[in-house]
Scaffold this active site. Sequence first.
Site, PDB file in Angstrom:
ATOM      1  N   SER A 140       0.849  -1.190   0.000  1.00  0.00           N
ATOM      2  CA  SER A 140       0.000   0.000   0.000  1.00  0.00           C
ATOM      3  C   SER A 140       0.887   1.243   0.000  1.00  0.00           C
ATOM      4  CB  SER A 140      -0.864   0.021   1.258  1.00  0.00           C
ATOM      5  OG  SER A 140      -1.467   1.295   1.427  1.00  0.00           O
ATOM      6  N   TYR A 153      -2.206  -0.993  10.313  1.00  0.00           N
ATOM      7  CA  TYR A 153      -2.307  -1.356   8.882  1.00  0.00           C
ATOM      8  C   TYR A 153      -1.084  -0.863   8.124  1.00  0.00           C
ATOM      9  CZ  TYR A 153      -3.887  -1.258   4.021  1.00  0.00           C
ATOM     10  OH  TYR A 153      -3.971  -1.420   2.660  1.00  0.00           O
TER      11      TYR A 153
END
Length: 243
Positions: A140, A153
Site C-alpha cells: 500500500s 495497517y
Amino acid sequence: MTMSARVVLVTGSTSGIGEATAQRFAEMGDSVVFNSRSSVEAGERLAAATPGSLYVRADIANPEECEGLLHRVLERYGQLDVLVNNAGVTKVINHRDLEAASVEVWREIFEVNVFGTWQLSVAAMPALKESHGSIVIVSSAASVRPTGSSIPYAVSKAALNHLTALLAKVVGPEVRVNAVAPGLIDTPWTADWDAVRGFVQSVAPLQRSGTSGDIADVIVGLTTTPYMTGQVVVVDGGLTLAI
Ligand SMILES: NC(=O)c1ccc[n+]([C@@H]2O[C@H](COP(=O)([O-])OP(=O)(O)OC[C@H]3O[C@@H](n4cnc5c(N)ncnc54)[C@H](OP(=O)(O)O)[C@@H]3O)[C@@H](O)[C@H]2O)c1
C-alpha cells in the site's frame, strides 16, 4: 513453458483488486485460482464463469488452510507459476487515537497481512522454484508515507515491503518477488471513503482515485518482467508526490 500454460493463485480474489487481477490473468489464457476467506458464493460464481479456473475457500491466516489451498492447486494443475498475495484486512482508526489501536487490533491485522502472506509464500516456494515462477505482494502507499487507514495497517504494509526485499534476496535465481503499493483504489473496501477520494482528486497529479484494473495491469506486468526482483512499485496517480 508458454505464457498461456501458467497457473496463477490470487488470494482474496472475490472482490476489488484481487478479482480484477484474477480476471486479467484469465483473459491472457492463464489458469486462475480464486480464493477468499468467507465469500464462498461469489468465489464459486467467478470460477464457474471463468474457464479452466478453480475457487478454493481458505483463510490465509490459518496455516492448515494455507496448506490445504496449495494442496488443492497442485492436485488440480500439478504446478504453480504465480502467487499474488493480495488478501488483506484493516481497521480504520484515527492515528491520534493511540488507545484504539490495541494489541488485539495489531494481531488481527498482522495475522492476515504479514503472517498469512509469509506462510503462504513459504508453502508455495517449492512449487514456484520448480516452475521458475514469481510472487507479487499487494502492499500500500501507506507503507511508504505516514498515512493509511490505521497505524497497525500502515506498519503491516511496511513490513511487507521489507519482506519483499528479504525474500527476493534468498529465493533467486529461480523465483522473483516484487510488490505493488496502490494509492486510493475504488473497491468495496473504500466505497464510503468519499472525503479521502475528494482529497486525492484535489492533490494527486492524475486527479483521480485508481481502479482495480489500474493495479491488476501492474501486477500482471510484474510477472512478465524477467529481470526485476525485490522491488516495490508505487501505483497511486502520483499521490505520494503530494503528501
Ligand atoms: N482499495 C484500496 O484503496 C487499497 C489501497 C492500498 C492497498 N490495498 C490492498 O489491496 C488488497 C485488496 O484490497 P481491496 O480494496 O481489493 O479489498 P476488498 O474489495 O475488500 O477485497 C478483499 C478480498 O480479500 C479477501 N480476504 C480478506 N481476508 C482474507 C483472508 N484472511 N484469507 C483469504 N481472503 C481474504 C476478501 O474475501 P472475504 O472477506 O470474503 O474472505 C476479498 O476477496 C488488500 O491487501 C489491501 O490492503 C487496497
